[in-house]
Design a protein around this motif. Structure first.
Motif, PDB file in Angstrom:
ATOM      1  N   THR A  63       6.371 -16.067   4.644  1.00 22.29           N
ATOM      2  CA  THR A  63       5.914 -16.554   3.435  1.00 22.29           C
ATOM      3  C   THR A  63       5.259 -17.667   3.292  1.00 22.29           C
ATOM      4  N   VAL A  64       3.943 -18.011   2.821  1.00 18.25           N
ATOM      5  CA  VAL A  64       3.327 -18.879   2.725  1.00 18.25           C
ATOM      6  C   VAL A  64       2.904 -19.335   1.247  1.00 18.25           C
ATOM      7  N   TYR A  65       3.176 -20.594   0.960  1.00 18.07           N
ATOM      8  CA  TYR A  65       2.645 -21.056  -0.419  1.00 18.07           C
ATOM      9  C   TYR A  65       1.504 -21.875  -0.292  1.00 18.07           C
ATOM     10  N   ILE A  66       0.569 -21.711  -1.113  1.00 15.44           N
ATOM     11  CA  ILE A  66      -0.722 -22.579  -1.246  1.00 15.44           C
ATOM     12  C   ILE A  66      -0.841 -23.076  -2.242  1.00 15.44           C
ATOM     13  N   PRO A  67      -0.996 -24.738  -2.478  1.00 16.66           N
ATOM     14  CA  PRO A  67      -0.906 -25.271  -3.723  1.00 16.66           C
ATOM     15  C   PRO A  67      -2.048 -25.037  -4.636  1.00 16.66           C
ATOM     16  N   PRO A  68      -1.877 -25.453  -5.827  1.00 19.04           N
ATOM     17  CA  PRO A  68      -2.975 -25.100  -6.913  1.00 19.04           C
ATOM     18  C   PRO A  68      -4.353 -25.850  -6.398  1.00 19.04           C
ATOM     19  N   GLU A  69      -5.447 -24.986  -6.549  1.00 18.86           N
ATOM     20  CA  GLU A  69      -6.798 -25.598  -6.441  1.00 18.86           C
ATOM     21  C   GLU A  69      -7.185 -25.955  -4.991  1.00 18.86           C
ATOM     22  N   VAL A  70      -6.341 -25.486  -3.884  1.00 24.74           N
ATOM     23  CA  VAL A  70      -6.389 -25.730  -2.666  1.00 24.74           C
ATOM     24  C   VAL A  70      -7.214 -24.578  -2.087  1.00 24.74           C
ATOM     25  N   GLU A  71      -8.701 -24.862  -1.499  1.00 26.25           N
ATOM     26  CA  GLU A  71      -9.493 -23.900  -1.052  1.00 26.25           C
ATOM     27  C   GLU A  71      -8.904 -23.378   0.446  1.00 26.25           C
ATOM     28  N   HIS A  72      -8.838 -21.922   0.508  1.00 32.26           N
ATOM     29  CA  HIS A  72      -8.120 -21.281   1.791  1.00 32.26           C
ATOM     30  C   HIS A  72      -8.801 -19.929   1.718  1.00 32.26           C
ATOM     31  N   TRP A  73      -8.551 -19.163   2.889  1.00 34.28           N
ATOM     32  CA  TRP A  73      -8.597 -17.749   3.019  1.00 34.28           C
ATOM     33  C   TRP A  73      -7.737 -17.226   3.766  1.00 34.28           C
ATOM     34  N   HIS A  74      -7.547 -15.910   3.830  1.00 31.14           N
ATOM     35  CA  HIS A  74      -6.574 -15.198   4.621  1.00 31.14           C
ATOM     36  C   HIS A  74      -6.976 -13.680   4.706  1.00 31.14           C
ATOM     37  N   GLY A  75      -6.606 -13.217   5.747  1.00 30.82           N
ATOM     38  CA  GLY A  75      -6.863 -11.584   5.986  1.00 30.82           C
ATOM     39  C   GLY A  75      -6.050 -11.479   7.556  1.00 30.82           C
ATOM     40  N   ALA A  76      -6.673 -10.464   8.281  1.00 27.77           N
ATOM     41  CA  ALA A  76      -6.167  -9.635   9.356  1.00 27.77           C
ATOM     42  C   ALA A  76      -6.681 -10.500  10.519  1.00 27.77           C
ATOM     43  N   GLY A  77      -5.933 -10.395  11.522  1.00 31.24           N
ATOM     44  CA  GLY A  77      -6.367 -10.824  12.987  1.00 31.24           C
ATOM     45  C   GLY A  77      -7.259 -10.306  13.336  1.00 31.24           C
ATOM     46  N   PRO A  78      -8.103 -10.523  14.189  1.00 33.04           N
ATOM     47  CA  PRO A  78      -9.457  -9.721  15.085  1.00 33.04           C
ATOM     48  C   PRO A  78      -8.817  -8.540  15.477  1.00 33.04           C
ATOM     49  N   GLU A  79      -7.706  -8.245  16.242  1.00 34.09           N
ATOM     50  CA  GLU A  79      -7.512  -6.937  16.600  1.00 34.09           C
ATOM     51  C   GLU A  79      -6.162  -6.239  15.934  1.00 34.09           C
ATOM     52  N   THR A  80      -5.648  -6.809  14.872  1.00 33.41           N
ATOM     53  CA  THR A  80      -4.384  -6.377  14.014  1.00 33.41           C
ATOM     54  C   THR A  80      -4.522  -6.267  12.705  1.00 33.41           C
ATOM     55  N   ALA A  81      -4.205  -5.195  12.024  1.00 35.07           N
ATOM     56  CA  ALA A  81      -4.128  -5.070  10.546  1.00 35.07           C
ATOM     57  C   ALA A  81      -2.934  -6.072   9.909  1.00 35.07           C
ATOM     58  N   MET A  82      -3.038  -6.379   8.761  1.00 35.33           N
ATOM     59  CA  MET A  82      -1.843  -7.256   8.236  1.00 35.33           C
ATOM     60  C   MET A  82      -1.945  -6.780   6.775  1.00 35.33           C
ATOM     61  N   THR A  83      -0.656  -6.503   6.074  1.00 37.90           N
ATOM     62  CA  THR A  83      -0.541  -6.394   4.904  1.00 37.90           C
ATOM     63  C   THR A  83       0.287  -7.626   4.351  1.00 37.90           C
ATOM     64  N   HIS A  84       0.015  -8.133   3.140  1.00 40.79           N
ATOM     65  CA  HIS A  84       0.839  -9.081   2.491  1.00 40.79           C
ATOM     66  C   HIS A  84       0.910  -8.660   0.891  1.00 40.79           C
ATOM     67  N   ILE A  85       2.024  -9.340   0.413  1.00 39.47           N
ATOM     68  CA  ILE A  85       2.060  -9.341  -0.933  1.00 39.47           C
ATOM     69  C   ILE A  85       1.574 -10.529  -1.530  1.00 39.47           C
ATOM     70  N   ALA A  86       0.602 -10.669  -2.478  1.00 39.68           N
ATOM     71  CA  ALA A  86      -0.027 -11.831  -3.056  1.00 39.68           C
ATOM     72  C   ALA A  86       0.559 -12.020  -4.405  1.00 39.68           C
ATOM     73  N   MET A  87       1.179 -13.165  -4.624  1.00 39.42           N
ATOM     74  CA  MET A  87       1.575 -13.570  -6.024  1.00 39.42           C
ATOM     75  C   MET A  87       1.113 -14.704  -6.591  1.00 39.42           C
ATOM     76  N   GLN A  88       0.645 -14.670  -7.842  1.00 40.87           N
ATOM     77  CA  GLN A  88       0.274 -15.803  -8.379  1.00 40.87           C
ATOM     78  C   GLN A  88       0.380 -15.593  -9.977  1.00 40.87           C
ATOM     79  N   GLU A  89       0.500 -16.973 -10.643  1.00 41.80           N
ATOM     80  CA  GLU A  89       0.512 -17.064 -12.128  1.00 41.80           C
ATOM     81  C   GLU A  89      -0.993 -17.110 -12.380  1.00 41.80           C
ATOM     82  N   GLU A  90      -1.592 -16.309 -13.568  1.00 42.88           N
ATOM     83  CA  GLU A  90      -2.680 -16.546 -13.807  1.00 42.88           C
ATOM     84  C   GLU A  90      -2.789 -16.319 -15.532  1.00 42.88           C
ATOM     85  N   PRO A  91      -2.447 -17.357 -16.204  1.00 44.36           N
ATOM     86  CA  PRO A  91      -2.241 -17.505 -17.800  1.00 44.36           C
ATOM     87  C   PRO A  91      -3.784 -17.012 -18.183  1.00 44.36           C
ATOM     88  N   GLU A  92      -4.628 -18.047 -18.190  1.00 47.93           N
ATOM     89  CA  GLU A  92      -5.972 -17.813 -18.707  1.00 47.93           C
ATOM     90  C   GLU A  92      -6.844 -17.893 -17.610  1.00 47.93           C
TER      91      GLU A  92
END
Length: 133
Positions: free
Chosen positions: A87-116
């Motif tokens: 489980t990874v937490y990325i703080p507010p307004e921090v520029e980031h990316w995520h995805g699969a490895g070069p030879e492996t698939a990956m599934t994650h649940i992405a959770m965030q609050e998005e009020p407006e």
């Protein structure tokens, strides 16, 4: 008020928008809570080499990897390996990316609050940034 139950298969998966992702990425909705709550969660499956663009979230984001092995990186940082069960937490307004490895698939649940404000999408992740070590 009554319960809201989303039955398995009621909400179809869809391809992630090509303008914000590189490679093949499927998104399956989990929840978009009714107001006043603002929780949004998706199950996201990345084919090998697939990834998000650089982006930020106004209130941060939590990722829970459910299968496979992938990568996550902050701007100007090297990618870190993430695996099923992490489980990874990325703080507010921090520029980031995520995805699969070069030879492996990956599934994650992405959770965030998005009020407006929602996700701020930035530039694609270059092959050099993806391969940075």
């Amino acid at each position: 008020m009554s319960l809201i139950i989303h039955r398995n298969g009621d909400r179809p998966s869809r391809m992630a928008p090509a303008e914000y992702f590189t490679g093949t990425v499927l998104m399956t909705p989990i929840v978009q809570a009714p107001e006043p709550a603002s929780l949004r969660a998706l199950s996201v499956t990345f084919a090998p080499g697939a990834r998000t663009n650089w982006h930020t979230h106004p209130l941060g984001q939590t990722l829970h990897v459910t299968s496979g092995q992938g990568l996550i990186a902050l701007r100007d940082g090297a990618p870190e390996v993430i695996r099923a069960g992490d489980t990874v937490y990325i703080p507010p307004e921090v520029e980031h990316w995520h995805g699969a490895g070069p030879e492996t698939a990956m599934t994650h649940i992405a959770m965030q609050e998005e009020p407006e404000a929602e996700t701020t999408w930035l530039d694609p992740v270059s092959d050099a940034d993806y391969a940075k070590s």
